[in-house]
Design a protein around this motif. Structure first.
Motif, PDB file in Angstrom:
ATOM      1  N   GLY A 100       0.803  -1.214   0.000  1.00  9.39           N
ATOM      2  CA  GLY A 100       0.000   0.000   0.000  1.00  9.39           C
ATOM      3  C   GLY A 100       0.836   1.264   0.000  1.00  9.39           C
ATOM      4  N   PHE A 101       2.153   1.100  -0.172  1.00 11.28           N
ATOM      5  CA  PHE A 101       3.081   2.233  -0.124  1.00 11.28           C
ATOM      6  C   PHE A 101       2.631   3.403  -1.001  1.00 11.28           C
ATOM      7  N   THR A 102       2.338   3.098  -2.271  1.00 13.87           N
ATOM      8  CA  THR A 102       2.004   4.170  -3.214  1.00 13.87           C
ATOM      9  C   THR A 102       0.724   4.887  -2.806  1.00 13.87           C
ATOM     10  N   LEU A 103      -0.273   4.117  -2.367  1.00 19.85           N
ATOM     11  CA  LEU A 103      -1.535   4.714  -1.926  1.00 19.85           C
ATOM     12  C   LEU A 103      -1.282   5.685  -0.768  1.00 19.85           C
ATOM     13  N   PHE A 104      -0.574   5.208   0.253  1.00 17.00           N
ATOM     14  CA  PHE A 104      -0.327   6.051   1.418  1.00 17.00           C
ATOM     15  C   PHE A 104       0.446   7.311   1.029  1.00 17.00           C
ATOM     16  N   ARG A 105       1.496   7.121   0.243  1.00 11.73           N
ATOM     17  CA  ARG A 105       2.322   8.272  -0.118  1.00 11.73           C
ATOM     18  C   ARG A 105       1.517   9.290  -0.918  1.00 11.73           C
ATOM     19  N   THR A 106       0.712   8.785  -1.850  1.00 15.60           N
ATOM     20  CA  THR A 106      -0.087   9.684  -2.680  1.00 15.60           C
ATOM     21  C   THR A 106      -1.049  10.516  -1.836  1.00 15.60           C
ATOM     22  N   ILE A 107      -1.726   9.854  -0.904  1.00 22.29           N
ATOM     23  CA  ILE A 107      -2.727  10.572  -0.099  1.00 22.29           C
ATOM     24  C   ILE A 107      -2.065  11.515   0.902  1.00 22.29           C
ATOM     25  N   PHE A 108      -0.970  11.087   1.510  1.00 26.30           N
ATOM     26  CA  PHE A 108      -0.316  11.952   2.501  1.00 26.30           C
ATOM     27  C   PHE A 108       0.169  13.258   1.862  1.00 26.30           C
TER      28      PHE A 108
ATOM     29  N   MET B 271      -6.044  20.264 -10.434  1.00 23.37           N
ATOM     30  CA  MET B 271      -4.751  19.919  -9.860  1.00 23.37           C
ATOM     31  C   MET B 271      -4.741  18.484  -9.334  1.00 23.37           C
ATOM     32  N   VAL B 272      -5.826  18.070  -8.696  1.00 17.68           N
ATOM     33  CA  VAL B 272      -5.860  16.720  -8.128  1.00 17.68           C
ATOM     34  C   VAL B 272      -5.770  15.671  -9.238  1.00 17.68           C
ATOM     35  N   VAL B 273      -6.474  15.907 -10.343  1.00 19.58           N
ATOM     36  CA  VAL B 273      -6.430  14.944 -11.446  1.00 19.58           C
ATOM     37  C   VAL B 273      -5.017  14.857 -12.012  1.00 19.58           C
ATOM     38  N   ILE B 274      -4.410  16.016 -12.247  1.00 19.49           N
ATOM     39  CA  ILE B 274      -3.042  16.012 -12.782  1.00 19.49           C
ATOM     40  C   ILE B 274      -2.100  15.306 -11.811  1.00 19.49           C
ATOM     41  N   TYR B 275      -2.288  15.598 -10.540  1.00 21.21           N
ATOM     42  CA  TYR B 275      -1.434  14.984  -9.522  1.00 21.21           C
ATOM     43  C   TYR B 275      -1.593  13.472  -9.499  1.00 21.21           C
ATOM     44  N   LEU B 276      -2.845  12.998  -9.516  1.00 16.11           N
ATOM     45  CA  LEU B 276      -3.057  11.553  -9.435  1.00 16.11           C
ATOM     46  C   LEU B 276      -2.498  10.846 -10.673  1.00 16.11           C
ATOM     47  N   LEU B 277      -2.601  11.505 -11.826  1.00 11.85           N
ATOM     48  CA  LEU B 277      -2.062  10.892 -13.040  1.00 11.85           C
ATOM     49  C   LEU B 277      -0.537  10.827 -12.999  1.00 11.85           C
ATOM     50  N   GLN B 279       1.504  11.183 -10.163  1.00 10.23           N
ATOM     51  CA  GLN B 279       1.930  11.355  -8.779  1.00 10.23           C
ATOM     52  C   GLN B 279       3.400  11.014  -8.520  1.00 10.23           C
ATOM     53  N   ARG B 280       3.908   9.973  -9.212  1.00 18.55           N
ATOM     54  CA  ARG B 280       5.313   9.629  -8.943  1.00 18.55           C
ATOM     55  C   ARG B 280       6.253  10.737  -9.403  1.00 18.55           C
ATOM     56  N   ARG B 281       5.964  11.269 -10.600  1.00 18.05           N
ATOM     57  CA  ARG B 281       6.790  12.372 -11.116  1.00 18.05           C
ATOM     58  C   ARG B 281       6.675  13.600 -10.226  1.00 18.05           C
ATOM     59  N   PHE B 282       5.466  13.852  -9.739  1.00 19.68           N
ATOM     60  CA  PHE B 282       5.251  14.980  -8.832  1.00 19.68           C
ATOM     61  C   PHE B 282       6.169  14.873  -7.635  1.00 19.68           C
ATOM     62  N   ILE B 283       6.113  13.723  -6.978  1.00 21.07           N
ATOM     63  CA  ILE B 283       6.834  13.574  -5.723  1.00 21.07           C
ATOM     64  C   ILE B 283       8.341  13.574  -5.973  1.00 21.07           C
ATOM     65  N   GLU B 284       8.769  12.924  -7.070  1.00 21.37           N
ATOM     66  CA  GLU B 284      10.194  12.957  -7.399  1.00 21.37           C
ATOM     67  C   GLU B 284      10.646  14.377  -7.704  1.00 21.37           C
ATOM     68  N   GLY B 285       9.823  15.100  -8.473  1.00 21.39           N
ATOM     69  CA  GLY B 285      10.182  16.467  -8.839  1.00 21.39           C
ATOM     70  C   GLY B 285      10.289  17.356  -7.624  1.00 21.39           C
ATOM     71  N   ILE B 286       9.310  17.228  -6.718  1.00 22.20           N
ATOM     72  CA  ILE B 286       9.297  18.081  -5.530  1.00 22.20           C
ATOM     73  C   ILE B 286      10.507  17.779  -4.641  1.00 22.20           C
ATOM     74  N   THR B 287      10.801  16.497  -4.445  1.00 20.80           N
ATOM     75  CA  THR B 287      11.940  16.181  -3.574  1.00 20.80           C
ATOM     76  C   THR B 287      13.248  16.599  -4.226  1.00 20.80           C
ATOM     77  N   ALA B 288      13.403  16.313  -5.526  1.00 24.59           N
ATOM     78  CA  ALA B 288      14.639  16.692  -6.198  1.00 24.59           C
ATOM     79  C   ALA B 288      14.825  18.195  -6.121  1.00 24.59           C
ATOM     80  N   GLY B 289      13.746  18.930  -6.370  1.00 29.25           N
ATOM     81  CA  GLY B 289      13.834  20.378  -6.350  1.00 29.25           C
ATOM     82  C   GLY B 289      14.202  20.911  -4.983  1.00 29.25           C
ATOM     83  N   ALA B 290      13.541  20.372  -3.953  1.00 28.74           N
ATOM     84  CA  ALA B 290      13.766  20.890  -2.605  1.00 28.74           C
ATOM     85  C   ALA B 290      15.180  20.582  -2.129  1.00 28.74           C
ATOM     86  N   LEU B 291      15.709  19.444  -2.510  1.00 24.01           N
ATOM     87  CA  LEU B 291      17.000  19.044  -1.957  1.00 24.01           C
ATOM     88  C   LEU B 291      18.187  19.492  -2.792  1.00 24.01           C
ATOM     89  N   LYS B 292      17.981  19.668  -4.092  1.00 23.28           N
ATOM     90  CA  LYS B 292      19.120  20.007  -4.939  1.00 23.28           C
ATOM     91  C   LYS B 292      19.450  21.481  -4.938  1.00 23.28           C
TER      92      LYS B 292
END
Lengths: 292, 293
Positions: A100-108, B271-277, B279-292
């Motif tokens: 459920g990692f992806t689900l949790f991370r996405t929602i958090f 925004m939520v739709v774009i994010y859900l589609l 989401q992995r790129r979002f989170i990678e982009g945000i972390t890379a940006g914040a830390l680099k």
């Protein structure tokens, strides 16, 4: 034409558009702030009257500013500590990518992308004395006597807004700490376990030191954010009730754009800037020394 | 600086030694995770469900499903809230600001990292300052500057300062990225007679793609959510982005909770739709940006 001259010319041309925009729309008005702060300009007259440090003197004796500063300090302490603590717990829980990692991370992380107005409305509803789910829930667990209009009560309004802000901020802290944890050595943790370190010792002595850089970045961001907070307060309480949620940023806005005290507003904004700069620099210096 | 090379890649089995887990600890862990899931989701679901209800039903039956699914709430909120206008404006502002920041900061970051730029150290300090000062430190004089050059209450009043304000971050992000590339990279092309622009376009830029992706995501989220800048510089209702536009809609219809809930939902959806589609790129982009940066 030598090649190095050509390359320097290219460098200048690559830099120029960004530099021009930056100088005109940021550096120049920033410098002007210092001049504005030394005048009593109201924004309308053609000339600005120089009043020396009168604005800063007034600020020193302004009870409202003291209240705003106190609120900023509460915001900085709670608004930094809580997202760090909660974000860390969430990151540790998801560290080894359980089911459920992806689900949790996405929602958090989800609240972080919402518009501030949306967050403000949702939480104003939660706190609503008539139909808000907070009071309904408190009634349900037998704590009906503490229910109230949370945003209308000067004693709790600041904390109520702060909780909404933390709710929105935690996800950001969490994903950054989670990324940081990917670089924490599992071997060291294993070794510490074999050496008999318990869970808390492993966290404190092995995990946290390896996260130091990431923690510094996140903490500095939260600190600066705490001294400059505006959006969520403006949306939820506009500094009220009875100024209970005023901060330096909401005071700046009111002074400059509601009360037409442009000089005074500039003075507040500069003090706010100085405090947040000093706080973040001091914090980073202390951290460096602590590690050095 | 922290490196986060491992962010995007899934850890291999070797990096993930399965600790002996006891069932109780595992259950406690999931209990906590689900508790937080509820904390983050319930407010959103509550508003989403409310958007389909009639106003009295929101108070009477806060957690239940709507008796009748009133899709017409959205149509009404859409028109009285002028969402076509506000969302359209937001698209214009966001596209212009993201394009501006990405282009200018890529050029500037390249010049700072890989070219012999005169005065480089001074410029770095100047941009570092911009990274640390809040918007309020130059907001008030900027308001009057925009007024004097007749840009106040136009699209430019948010676009140009919007780009300038996010440039320092963008430049440090791209500079950090370009510094990771070998400095002799462009030399072969230059020897072959390519000019500086061709070298940048054909050799450097394609390698910058991952940095650009992080940049776009970070700047997109910022520009879409930007609040104080448009609040002060574009008060004309027809020019407002959704971030400030809906505030006045909500202020006007406070009592009509069904409309408010539908409006909140509409404002969230893009925004939520774009994010859900993504989401992995979002989170990678945000972390890379914040830390680099």
């Amino acid at each position: 034409m030598t090649q190095s001259w050509q390359r320097s010319r290219a460098a200048v041309l690559f830099m120029l558009p960004a530099l021009a925009l930056y100088l005109v729309f940021m550096v120049w008005p920033f410098l002007q702030s210092f001049w504005f702060a030394l005048t009593d300009w109201n924004g309308a007259t053609a000339t600005k009257t120089f009043v020396g440090l009168a604005n800063f003197a007034e600020l020193a004796g302004d009870g409202l500013f003291r209240l705003a500063l106190r609120n900023n300090l509460v915001w900085v302490v709670v608004g930094t500590a809580a997202p760090l603590a909660i974000g860390m717990v969430l990151a540790l829980l998801l560290w080894n990518r359980p089911k459920g990692f992806t689900l949790f991370r996405t929602i958090f992380f989800l609240p972080h992308i919402l518009l501030t107005v949306v967050i403000g409305i949702i939480w104003s509803w939660i706190y609503n004395p008539i139909f808000g789910i907070l009071n309904i829930w408190l009634d349900g667990i037998g704590l009906g006597q503490v229910s109230r209009g949370w945003l209308g009560d000067p004693d709790v309004a600041l904390y109520a807004v702060l909780i909404a802000a933390i709710w929105a901020e935690v996800g950001f802290v969490f994903v950054i700490l989670l990324a940081g944890l990917q670089n924490v050595s599992r071997d060291l943790l294993e070794a510490a376990t074999i050496d008999g370190a318990n869970g808390w010792q492993r966290f404190k002595d092995v995990t946290v030191p390896q996260l130091a850089n990431v923690l510094n970045v996140v903490t500095a961001l939260l600190l600066i954010g705490g001294f400059n907070v505006f959006d969520i307060i403006f949306v939820m309480t506009q500094g009220g009730p009875a100024n209970a949620t005023q901060t330096m940023a909401t005071m700046t806005y009111d002074a400059a754009f509601t009360l037409n005290r442009v000089g005074y507003g500039s003075a507040i904004s500069l003090v706010m800037t100085a405090i947040s700069l000093v706080a973040s620099v001091v914090f980073l210096r202390l951290r460096e020394r602590g590690e050095g | 600086m922290a490196t986060i090379a491992g962010t995007g890649t899934r850890p291999t089995a070797a990096r993930r030694p399965q600790r002996p887990t006891n069932g109780l600890g595992q259950a406690g862990k999931y209990l906590l995770l689900i508790l937080f899931l509820i904390v983050f989701l319930v407010p959103l679901i509550w508003v989403l469900l409310s958007a389909f209800k009639a106003a009295p039903e929101i108070t009477r039956n806060p957690f239940g499903l709507p008796a009748v699914w009133r899709w017409e709430n959205f149509a009404e909120a859409w028109s009285v809230g002028r969402f076509d206008r506000f969302l359209g404006n937001s698209v214009i502002y966001t596209a212009a600001i993201v394009a501006g920041v990405v282009a200018l900061s890529t050029f500037a970051g390249y010049a700072l990292a890989m070219l012999p730029l005169p005065g480089r150290d001074g410029l770095l300090v100047l941009f570092l300052l911009g990274l640390m000062v809040p918007f309020q430190s130059f907001m008030i004089p900027l308001y009057y500057l925009l007024r004097d050059i007749h840009l106040l209450e136009t699209y430019w009043a948010f676009i140009l300062p919007g780009i300038a304000f996010r440039l320092p971050f963008g430049i440090f992000l791209m500079r950090g990225f370009f510094r990771g590339l070998p400095s002799e990279l462009g030399d072969a092309a230059r020897v072959d007679g390519a000019n500086e622009w061709q070298t940048f376009r054909q050799v450097i830029l394609p390698l910058a793609a991952p940095g650009l992706a992080a940049q776009v995501i970070f700047q997109f989220v910022w520009a879409w959510r930007e609040f104080l800048m448009p609040l002060v510089f574009v008060q004309t209702e027809a020019l407002r982005p959704v971030s400030t536009g809906i505030m006045f809609f909500f202020g006007r219809f406070t009592a009509q909770r069904d409309l408010i809930a539908a409006g909140v939902t509409i404002a969230m959806i893009p925004m939520v739709v774009i994010y859900l589609l993504l989401q992995r790129r979002f989170i990678e982009g945000i972390t890379a940006g914040a830390l680099k940066s």
